[in-house]
Design a protein around this motif. Sequence first.
Motif, PDB file in Angstrom:
ATOM      1  N   PHE A 306      42.106  78.548  72.141  1.00 15.74           N
ATOM      2  CA  PHE A 306      41.217  77.672  72.902  1.00 15.74           C
ATOM      3  C   PHE A 306      41.864  77.326  74.239  1.00 15.74           C
ATOM      4  CE2 PHE A 306      40.435  77.092  68.428  1.00 15.74           C
ATOM      5  CZ  PHE A 306      39.049  77.035  68.315  1.00 15.74           C
ATOM      6  N   ARG A 317      36.452  70.699  78.926  1.00 13.47           N
ATOM      7  CA  ARG A 317      35.641  71.172  77.794  1.00 13.47           C
ATOM      8  C   ARG A 317      36.474  72.117  76.938  1.00 13.47           C
ATOM      9  NH1 ARG A 317      32.327  73.607  80.460  1.00 13.47           N
ATOM     10  NH2 ARG A 317      32.450  75.808  79.840  1.00 13.47           N
ATOM     11  N   TYR A 318      36.630  71.774  75.686  1.00  8.35           N
ATOM     12  CA  TYR A 318      37.408  72.558  74.729  1.00  8.35           C
ATOM     13  C   TYR A 318      36.637  73.835  74.410  1.00  8.35           C
ATOM     14  CZ  TYR A 318      40.512  73.096  70.624  1.00  8.35           C
ATOM     15  OH  TYR A 318      41.440  73.532  69.703  1.00  8.35           O
ATOM     16  N   THR A 319      37.191  74.999  74.788  1.00  6.64           N
ATOM     17  CA  THR A 319      36.440  76.254  74.723  1.00  6.64           C
ATOM     18  C   THR A 319      37.247  77.332  74.017  1.00  6.64           C
ATOM     19  OG1 THR A 319      35.383  75.688  76.833  1.00  6.64           O
ATOM     20  CG2 THR A 319      35.207  77.990  76.071  1.00  6.64           C
ATOM     21  N   GLU A 320      36.614  78.026  73.076  1.00  8.21           N
ATOM     22  CA  GLU A 320      37.279  79.130  72.383  1.00  8.21           C
ATOM     23  C   GLU A 320      37.251  80.393  73.242  1.00  8.21           C
ATOM     24  OE1 GLU A 320      37.118  81.760  68.214  1.00  8.21           O
ATOM     25  OE2 GLU A 320      35.703  80.085  68.543  1.00  8.21           O
ATOM     26  N   GLY A 337      35.010  84.472  76.673  1.00  7.83           N
ATOM     27  CA  GLY A 337      35.160  83.019  76.682  1.00  7.83           C
ATOM     28  C   GLY A 337      35.444  82.445  78.050  1.00  7.83           C
ATOM     29  N   ASP A 342      35.993  80.225  86.749  1.00  6.89           N
ATOM     30  CA  ASP A 342      36.231  79.063  85.889  1.00  6.89           C
ATOM     31  C   ASP A 342      37.566  78.423  86.248  1.00  6.89           C
ATOM     32  OD1 ASP A 342      33.892  79.286  84.460  1.00  6.89           O
ATOM     33  OD2 ASP A 342      34.778  80.441  82.814  1.00  6.89           O
ATOM     34  N   ASP A 354      38.896  66.860  74.144  1.00  4.47           N
ATOM     35  CA  ASP A 354      37.606  67.345  74.631  1.00  4.47           C
ATOM     36  C   ASP A 354      36.828  66.201  75.278  1.00  4.47           C
ATOM     37  OD1 ASP A 354      35.607  69.249  75.032  1.00  4.47           O
ATOM     38  OD2 ASP A 354      34.574  68.672  73.187  1.00  4.47           O
TER      39      ASP A 354
END
Length: 393
Positions: A306, A317-320, A337, A342, A354
């Motif tokens: 993540f 934002r916690y993103t995989e 992802g 970004d 998060d």
Amino acid sequence: MFFVAVAAFLISCGGQSGKPNFGDNEYATRVVGVSNADVETSYPAIFKGMQDVEIRPKASGFITAIMVREGENVSAGQVLFTIDNVTQKAAVNQAQAAVNSANAALNTAKLTYDNAKKLYEANVIGDFELQSSRNKYETAQAALGQAQANLTSAQEALSFCTVKSPTSGVVGSLPYKVGALVGPSMNPAFTTISNGSHVDVYFSMNEKESMALIREYGSIQEAINHMPAIRLQLADGSEYESQGKVVKASGVIDAITGTVSFIAAFPNPKKLIKSGGSGKVIMPHVATNAIIIPQVATVEIQDKHFVYIVGKDNKVRYTEVTIDTQNDGQNYIITSGLKKGDKIVVDGVSSLQDGMEIKPLTEAEYAKKLKKAEELSKVQGDGVFAVGKALKG
């Protein structure tokens, strides 16, 4: 009182979670881009001689002499050891006597047959007598052939008592001594002759990696043809001086390990690599137009990775994300992802949550503030020492 004062001073100078308190919500960030990268992947490997031959005698008996030493270089055909051959020699002598007897019988039968032919031409004997003489002659010929075959078999059995090296190489361990009883089914073998002029290095890729190669090149063999030269790291951490080449792969996936076995060939003129040793294969890989981020920017939970993406509102934002299994130990190649443009947090991610709002800094700004904080910490540390000394006084 001294310890309370010092503790209070340190708390006022430091932050939490190992992060400097020049701004608890200030984090180093990076805008994601694409680039090419040379990535190296290492795989555990074991070494085997180009030809490792276990030596066992074809005959059973007691060892009477050992002509080699452990670690000795031997050539093909060189005698390694001998075993008791009294029985085999007796069998050869017996077979030779049988040949001599059969040869004498054949000579007698030939004389009889030749005489019968003359008598037949003179009408002294009839067809029956001539044919009988001829049959005895042919029977004597067959008997001689059988005796000669038995002699050859006995001589071969005798030769089995002298065990020779089938190949050139280095003698392995010698677990047996003179007087030991050995035979074709002996375990362990008498020794192993290893031809180490080249070595085969065995390593494995997991199913996912092998499937990726097949998709890219169409087949494992075509993938092998396009693989670059690979390097070898030895057990002591040093890198082997010569490069190798992947030459073959197994056609099946190991049901127990879930891996595909590969073999790479390396030259070994100095015999530095020993059969049975271990190390690591280092395989280079070029990633083109790839998104590459530092590994410290990721959080790994149950084999998933993540990152924290910074939104326009500066909330994370916690993103995989998914990563390429091939990496250099410092960076990850992101396969999904993240996209170009970004913004992610690249330092201190363990202290994030998060939805947390942060103040994003560039990596250069963050490094500059960190340096100032370290300098201030050093000055304050000297001050603590001075205060402590004064309190003690």
